[in-house]
Design a protein around this motif. Structure first.
Motif, PDB file in Angstrom:
ATOM      1  N   GLU A  11       4.158 -11.279  11.589  1.00  0.00           N
ATOM      2  CA  GLU A  11       3.811 -12.345  12.534  1.00  0.00           C
ATOM      3  C   GLU A  11       2.470 -12.981  12.184  1.00  0.00           C
ATOM      4  N   ALA A  12       1.527 -12.192  11.697  1.00  0.00           N
ATOM      5  CA  ALA A  12       0.242 -12.753  11.269  1.00  0.00           C
ATOM      6  C   ALA A  12       0.434 -13.727  10.113  1.00  0.00           C
ATOM      7  N   VAL A  13       1.291 -13.369   9.175  1.00  0.00           N
ATOM      8  CA  VAL A  13       1.577 -14.245   8.042  1.00  0.00           C
ATOM      9  C   VAL A  13       2.272 -15.516   8.508  1.00  0.00           C
TER      10      VAL A  13
ATOM     11  N   LEU B 174       4.951 -21.051  12.037  1.00  0.00           N
ATOM     12  CA  LEU B 174       6.079 -20.328  12.625  1.00  0.00           C
ATOM     13  C   LEU B 174       7.397 -21.023  12.364  1.00  0.00           C
ATOM     14  N   THR B 175       7.387 -22.360  12.304  1.00  0.00           N
ATOM     15  CA  THR B 175       8.632 -23.089  12.059  1.00  0.00           C
ATOM     16  C   THR B 175       8.931 -23.226  10.576  1.00  0.00           C
ATOM     17  N   ILE B 176       7.947 -22.943   9.735  1.00  0.00           N
ATOM     18  CA  ILE B 176       8.125 -23.076   8.293  1.00  0.00           C
ATOM     19  C   ILE B 176       8.642 -21.772   7.679  1.00  0.00           C
ATOM     20  N   LEU B 177       8.084 -20.645   8.111  1.00  0.00           N
ATOM     21  CA  LEU B 177       8.450 -19.338   7.558  1.00  0.00           C
ATOM     22  C   LEU B 177       9.221 -18.545   8.602  1.00  0.00           C
ATOM     23  N   ARG B 178      10.457 -18.206   8.277  1.00  0.00           N
ATOM     24  CA  ARG B 178      11.321 -17.495   9.214  1.00  0.00           C
ATOM     25  C   ARG B 178      11.716 -16.138   8.649  1.00  0.00           C
ATOM     26  N   VAL B 179      11.886 -15.178   9.558  1.00  0.00           N
ATOM     27  CA  VAL B 179      12.296 -13.829   9.177  1.00  0.00           C
ATOM     28  C   VAL B 179      13.812 -13.739   9.275  1.00  0.00           C
ATOM     29  N   LYS B 180      14.443 -13.259   8.207  1.00  0.00           N
ATOM     30  CA  LYS B 180      15.891 -13.075   8.197  1.00  0.00           C
ATOM     31  C   LYS B 180      16.256 -11.600   8.133  1.00  0.00           C
ATOM     32  N   ASP B 181      15.404 -10.763   8.686  1.00  0.00           N
ATOM     33  CA  ASP B 181      15.638  -9.317   8.713  1.00  0.00           C
ATOM     34  C   ASP B 181      14.873  -8.749   9.894  1.00  0.00           C
ATOM     35  N   ASP B 182      15.594  -8.131  10.831  1.00  0.00           N
ATOM     36  CA  ASP B 182      14.933  -7.619  12.037  1.00  0.00           C
ATOM     37  C   ASP B 182      14.784  -6.104  12.017  1.00  0.00           C
ATOM     38  N   THR B 183      14.764  -5.503  10.830  1.00  0.00           N
ATOM     39  CA  THR B 183      14.699  -4.043  10.746  1.00  0.00           C
ATOM     40  C   THR B 183      13.277  -3.509  10.685  1.00  0.00           C
ATOM     41  N   TYR B 184      12.267  -4.391  10.510  1.00  0.00           N
ATOM     42  CA  TYR B 184      10.908  -3.871  10.414  1.00  0.00           C
ATOM     43  C   TYR B 184      10.429  -3.412  11.784  1.00  0.00           C
ATOM     44  N   SER B 185       9.494  -2.449  11.771  1.00  0.00           N
ATOM     45  CA  SER B 185       9.050  -1.811  13.005  1.00  0.00           C
ATOM     46  C   SER B 185       7.603  -2.161  13.303  1.00  0.00           C
ATOM     47  N   THR B 186       7.140  -1.718  14.468  1.00  0.00           N
ATOM     48  CA  THR B 186       5.746  -1.947  14.854  1.00  0.00           C
ATOM     49  C   THR B 186       4.902  -0.751  14.467  1.00  0.00           C
ATOM     50  N   SER B 187       3.585  -0.960  14.465  1.00  0.00           N
ATOM     51  CA  SER B 187       2.684   0.149  14.157  1.00  0.00           C
ATOM     52  C   SER B 187       1.464   0.074  15.061  1.00  0.00           C
ATOM     53  N   PRO B 188       0.763   1.206  15.269  1.00  0.00           N
ATOM     54  CA  PRO B 188      -0.447   1.196  16.088  1.00  0.00           C
ATOM     55  C   PRO B 188      -1.503   0.270  15.506  1.00  0.00           C
TER      56      PRO B 188
ATOM     57  N   SER C 254       0.800  -1.225   0.000  1.00  0.00           N
ATOM     58  CA  SER C 254       0.000   0.000   0.000  1.00  0.00           C
ATOM     59  C   SER C 254       0.829   1.269   0.000  1.00  0.00           C
ATOM     60  N   SER C 255       2.123   1.176   0.367  1.00  0.00           N
ATOM     61  CA  SER C 255       2.932   2.388   0.473  1.00  0.00           C
ATOM     62  C   SER C 255       4.395   2.013   0.451  1.00  0.00           C
ATOM     63  N   SER C 256       5.231   3.033   0.587  1.00  0.00           N
ATOM     64  CA  SER C 256       6.677   2.823   0.650  1.00  0.00           C
ATOM     65  C   SER C 256       7.162   2.647   2.086  1.00  0.00           C
ATOM     66  N   ASN C 257       6.230   2.582   3.049  1.00  0.00           N
ATOM     67  CA  ASN C 257       6.606   2.403   4.443  1.00  0.00           C
ATOM     68  C   ASN C 257       7.130   0.990   4.680  1.00  0.00           C
ATOM     69  N   PRO C 258       7.981   0.809   5.705  1.00  0.00           N
ATOM     70  CA  PRO C 258       8.475  -0.538   6.016  1.00  0.00           C
ATOM     71  C   PRO C 258       7.336  -1.477   6.402  1.00  0.00           C
ATOM     72  N   VAL C 259       7.536  -2.769   6.154  1.00  0.00           N
ATOM     73  CA  VAL C 259       6.562  -3.779   6.571  1.00  0.00           C
ATOM     74  C   VAL C 259       6.530  -3.825   8.093  1.00  0.00           C
ATOM     75  N   GLN C 260       5.330  -3.876   8.655  1.00  0.00           N
ATOM     76  CA  GLN C 260       5.174  -3.873  10.101  1.00  0.00           C
ATOM     77  C   GLN C 260       5.304  -5.283  10.676  1.00  0.00           C
ATOM     78  N   SER C 261       5.814  -5.357  11.901  1.00  0.00           N
ATOM     79  CA  SER C 261       6.054  -6.653  12.536  1.00  0.00           C
ATOM     80  C   SER C 261       4.755  -7.420  12.757  1.00  0.00           C
ATOM     81  N   GLN C 262       3.642  -6.698  13.042  1.00  0.00           N
ATOM     82  CA  GLN C 262       2.370  -7.389  13.238  1.00  0.00           C
ATOM     83  C   GLN C 262       1.944  -8.131  11.971  1.00  0.00           C
ATOM     84  N   THR C 263       2.181  -7.515  10.833  1.00  0.00           N
ATOM     85  CA  THR C 263       1.820  -8.156   9.574  1.00  0.00           C
ATOM     86  C   THR C 263       2.643  -9.420   9.358  1.00  0.00           C
TER      87      THR C 263
END
Length: 453
Positions: free
Chosen positions: A399-401, A407-421, A388-397
């Motif tokens: 984790e929902a995915v 959780l054991t199948i899909l792993r995140v290899k980048d910890d730079t995304y932030s949280t959002s309200p 939807s935008s050029s903003n970073p992907v939010q951590s809630q999104t």
């Protein structure tokens, strides 16, 4: 036979004679440099020699730290300082043989580029080539069509840049894991994928063609992106301040007394950078006569002395700008934007369809993908951005995915995304539903799903 064909045949025979009299010589030297292995290549020159050697080194997963290239006077003499990906010297014994084999055969890499969808039969799979305008959910639609048509995706690579998408997908028949060769079935696959590429808005950039032969995936992706004019700055979106700071610096000037055009390039170093720039210069029909490649820490410096195939340097400002834009595009195509997600699980029919659908439903867009199958295991890498935008992907999104896929199948290899309200997060999921409804309506109209409700 016309005069051009006759001349080409004579040139080919002469090149074969020269190579027989002067076979390529490759030496691997681990003594001259304390930090790197020196690979020295000495052979009769022919068009594409530099690209062939760089391609071999890249395919062997070697990092080129420095290079000194000279191909004047019909002779090709290069020295490459290489390490493995951990920065160590290389002691494997197949480097010389691989390079000699590459230089000893006449590779025809200048295949027709006038297509956006191409299908070719190979020994173990059928290769599908896709290119066109990128949009949220496109990859999900492509995989959904292939699954519905009983095609199993065994490997794929997807690049996006400047609103364009290029992909090479390797498929087999779901029933017997063999390549698909039936002409009617291939025609149906191409036609339906063509509908997906065009969508309901883009009516200009898709086409179909059939070709036979093997392909080098990354080489082909560069050709497809270049043919699709992903370097065209008319399509470029507004750059952020971060993008402007990391933009590669490319200068192009003529050296009048020597009759060369000198190209200087400075950018952040990364694996396969030399391969990407040499691919582009080759696709643009330039010959590299001399070059110096140096990496110092995180920065790479490349200098090329080039001419047209007819022996002339660059002759206009428009052409100079085009070279700059094309090299900038070559550097950025492989630069992955977004969060890196790694998926490892037991392979099954429809896995990619399900995973990319979940991405789409949660408002994520795939900017790059690498799909491989190792035995019975699917090992896939996805780079995802906020659709939807050029903003970073939010951590809630994310984790929902992950919870939906595993959780054991899909792993995140980048910890730079932030949280959002929470209210922003809710809006993002609503947008994902919007993308889903549009895509499902489109697939329903094609007859590929039974309901779009």
């Amino acid at each position: 036979m016309d005069h051009w064909s006759t001349s080409l045949g004579v040139d080919d025979e002469f090149e074969k004679l020269v190579r027989r009299v002067n076979p390529p010589r490759v030496t691997v030297d681990n003594d001259s440099d304390n930090k790197a292995t020196l690979i020295k290549v000495d052979s009769a020159n022919k068009r594409g020699s530099l690209l062939e050697v760089v391609q071999v080194l890249t395919d062997l997963n070697l990092i080129i730290r420095r290079a000194y290239i000279s191909s004047d006077g019909g002779w090709f003499m290069d020295v490459f300082h290489v390490t493995d990906k951990y920065g160590n010297k290389v002691h494997e014994g197949n480097i010389s043989e691989s390079i000699q084999q590459s230089l000893g055969q006449r590779g025809r890499s200048c295949r027709s580029l006038a297509r956006s969808v191409g299908v070719e039969s190979a020994a173990e799979h059928t290769t599908i080539e896709l290119s066109g305008r990128d949009r949220p959910g496109l990859l999900s639609e492509v995989f959904a069509v292939l699954t519905d048509l009983k095609c199993n995706v065994v490997a794929a690579e997807v690049w996006t840049h400047n609103s364009r998408m290029a992909s090479v997908v390797y498929i087999t028949d779901q029933t017997n894991s063999s390549p698909i060769q039936d002409p009617d079935r291939l025609s149906n696959i191409k036609q339906l994928l063509l509908y997906v590429l065009k969508g309901d808005r883009d009516k200009r950039s898709a086409n179909t063609a059939v070709s036979v032969g093997s392909t080098h995936t990354e080489r082909r992706l560069h050709q497809m992106m270049y043919a699709d004019r992903d370097y065209d700055h008319l399509n470029t979106l507004v750059h952020s301040s971060d993008q402007l700071r990391t933009k590669p610096l490319v200068t192009v000037e003529n050296c009048v007394d020597k009759g060369y055009t000198v190209v200087n390039l400075s950018c952040a170093d990364r694996p396969k950078l030399l391969f990407d720039t040499v691919c582009t210069l080759t696709d643009m029909q330039y010959v590299v006569f001399h070059a110096t490649i140096i990496t110092e820490g995180p920065q790479a410096q490349q200098e090329y002395f080039i001419r047209h195939m007819d022996g002339c340097p660059i002759s206009s400002e428009a052409e100079r700008q085009r070279v700059i834009h094309c090299l900038e595009a070559a550097i950025k195509r492989r630069t992955s934007e977004g969060i890196r997600l790694e998926l490892c699980s037991e392979d099954r029919v429809g896995l990619l369809t399900d995973v990319t659908r979940i991405f789409r439903e949660n408002g994520l867009s795939v900017s790059r993908a690498e799909v491989t199958t190792r035995g019975t295991q699917a090992v896939n890498v996805f780079y995802v951005t906020d659709a939807s935008s050029s903003n970073p992907v939010q951590s809630q999104t994310v984790e929902a995915v992950r919870k939906e896929i595993g959780l054991t199948i899909l792993r995140v290899k980048d910890d730079t995304y932030s949280t959002s309200p929470p209210d922003q997060q809710t809006a993002r999921f609503s947008l994902g539903t919007l993308f889903r409804s549009r895509s499902e309506k489109f697939l329903y109209n094609l007859g590929l799903i039974k309901s779009c409700s």
